[in-house]
Design an enzyme around this catalytic site. Structure first.
Site, PDB file in Angstrom:
ATOM      1  N   LYS A  73       0.876  -1.165   0.000  1.00 51.91           N
ATOM      2  CA  LYS A  73       0.000   0.000   0.000  1.00 51.91           C
ATOM      3  C   LYS A  73       0.919   1.222   0.000  1.00 51.91           C
ATOM      4  CE  LYS A  73      -3.694   2.620   0.971  1.00 51.91           C
ATOM      5  NZ  LYS A  73      -4.456   2.414   2.209  1.00 51.91           N
ATOM      6  N   VAL A  74       0.792   2.042  -1.038  1.00 49.39           N
ATOM      7  CA  VAL A  74       1.672   3.200  -1.182  1.00 49.39           C
ATOM      8  C   VAL A  74       0.837   4.433  -1.527  1.00 49.39           C
ATOM      9  CG1 VAL A  74       3.637   1.805  -1.943  1.00 49.39           C
ATOM     10  CG2 VAL A  74       2.073   2.793  -3.655  1.00 49.39           C
ATOM     11  N   SER A  75       1.494   5.565  -1.555  1.00 47.21           N
ATOM     12  CA  SER A  75       0.863   6.789  -2.022  1.00 47.21           C
ATOM     13  C   SER A  75       0.782   6.775  -3.549  1.00 47.21           C
ATOM     14  CB  SER A  75       1.687   8.006  -1.592  1.00 47.21           C
ATOM     15  OG  SER A  75       1.796   8.090  -0.196  1.00 47.21           O
ATOM     16  N   THR A 125       0.795  11.292  -1.395  1.00 47.58           N
ATOM     17  CA  THR A 125      -0.204  12.027  -2.169  1.00 47.58           C
ATOM     18  C   THR A 125      -0.606  13.284  -1.418  1.00 47.58           C
ATOM     19  OG1 THR A 125      -1.022   9.881  -2.921  1.00 47.58           O
ATOM     20  CG2 THR A 125      -2.355  11.807  -3.441  1.00 47.58           C
ATOM     21  N   ALA A 126      -0.692  13.195  -0.098  1.00 45.89           N
ATOM     22  CA  ALA A 126      -1.047  14.362   0.713  1.00 45.89           C
ATOM     23  C   ALA A 126      -0.084  15.508   0.432  1.00 45.89           C
ATOM     24  CB  ALA A 126      -1.026  13.990   2.199  1.00 45.89           C
ATOM     25  N   HIS A 169      -5.844  10.495   7.317  1.00 46.34           N
ATOM     26  CA  HIS A 169      -6.536   9.468   8.090  1.00 46.34           C
ATOM     27  C   HIS A 169      -7.500  10.057   9.122  1.00 46.34           C
ATOM     28  CE1 HIS A 169      -4.029   6.780   5.931  1.00 46.34           C
ATOM     29  NE2 HIS A 169      -2.966   6.875   6.693  1.00 46.34           N
TER      30      HIS A 169
END
Length: 298
Positions: A73-75, A125-126, A169
């Protein structure tokens, strides 16, 4: 008398299972543990065994860049650096609406020009959404960027160690408990300017696994998601065990926000959002350009 041969057989069996297991890393956050609970606990029929590593997004992004594990699980923001070795799976990730990262400060209306900002990962991504926003809203440019694990960002802002924090989150639901203010919503800015859902976290798998195996993995993830939706109480112990003492109600809000129709399948809007993010970021010189077919799934 100890049966050493039986012990040896058991050890060999355990070793074989470990060798055959796919190595996967995702965060301990409720949306990830909810999605992967059925698979991790052998409840998806015919699914390969997995060896799970829990890690924050900055660590999994680095693992992907080094090609360390089979599934991660990655950006979405890290894709331009890893798509040669990994393929984007069309399910299991986090996209949505009204779920974007927030910029938090101790006081409202702060001018971020020259200020120190904590972010969860420079490849997240943030942070990419933040840079696109800041290019328009903070023409003088922010100051120092500090990378912190996401659960340390709000305390750092509260305690004055940094001027602002970019949070993800469940912080959407808890930042007021720290006496903080939301200066800006990166997701709101993205949705207003593009009309697309917010692409946050992606599931990627090594291309070397082969097209047939990759298609199987996508079906396994979809089955794991559907089982979680059909019987959410089954995943609850796994979710709460890894949610860092999070209030169960907040965990439920977290899952409700980040596990949605895009988790089961990216679909046309999901792929458009990912392409839009990477194209826009490349045009700004923030990431390398991604080839036209690089996001295609086998």
């Amino acid at each position: 008398m100890t049966d050493h041969s039986a012990d040896a057989d058991h050890s060999a069996e355990q070793s074989l299972r470990t060798e055959q297991s796919l190595r996967i890393a995702f965060s301990p956050c409720p949306n990830d543990t909810f999605v992967f609970d059925a698979w991790a606990h052998g409840r998806v029929q015919g699914a390969p065994a997995i060896d799970v590593t829990f890690a924050d997004i900055d660590l999994t992004n680095g693992m992907a860049e080094r090609g360390e594990l089979d599934i991660l699980k990655v950006s979405y923001a890290v894709l331009p650096w890893v798509l040669e070795e990994y393929t984007l799976l069309p399910c299991g990730g986090a996209l949505g609406r009204g779920c974007g990262p927030l910029v938090l400060t101790r006081e409202s209306g702060v001018d971020l020009t020259g200020k120190t900002v904590a972010v969860p990962s420079e490849r997240s991504t943030a942070y990419l959404l933040f840079r696109l926003w800041a290019a328009e809203v903070v023409p003088g440019g922010v100051g120092e960027i500090v990378v912190l694990p996401f659960h340390e960002i709000m305390p750092a802002v509260r305690d004055g160690k940094v001027d602002a924090g970019l949070v993800i989150h469940e912080a959407r639901f808890t930042y007021q408990e720290y006496g903080l203010h939301s200066l800006a919503d990166m997701g709101e800015h993205w949705e207003t300017t593009t009309g697309l859902p917010i692409p946050l976290g992606a599931i990627i798998a090594k291309r070397s696994l082969g097209e047939e195996r990759l298609r199987e993995l996508a079906q396994v993830i979809r089955s794991s998601v559907r089982q979680a939706w059909d019987a959410p109480e089954v995943s609850r112990p796994y979710v709460l065990a890894h949610s860092q003492e999070m209030d169960p109600a907040v965990a439920d809000q977290h899952i409700g926000l980040y596990v949605n129709e895009f988790t089961a399948d990216l679909g046309e809007d999901g792929y458009a959002a990912v392409r839009g993010l990477l194209t826009r970021a490349a045009a700004e010189g923030l990431v390398p350009a991604v080839g036209a077919g690089a996001l295609s799934f086998p």
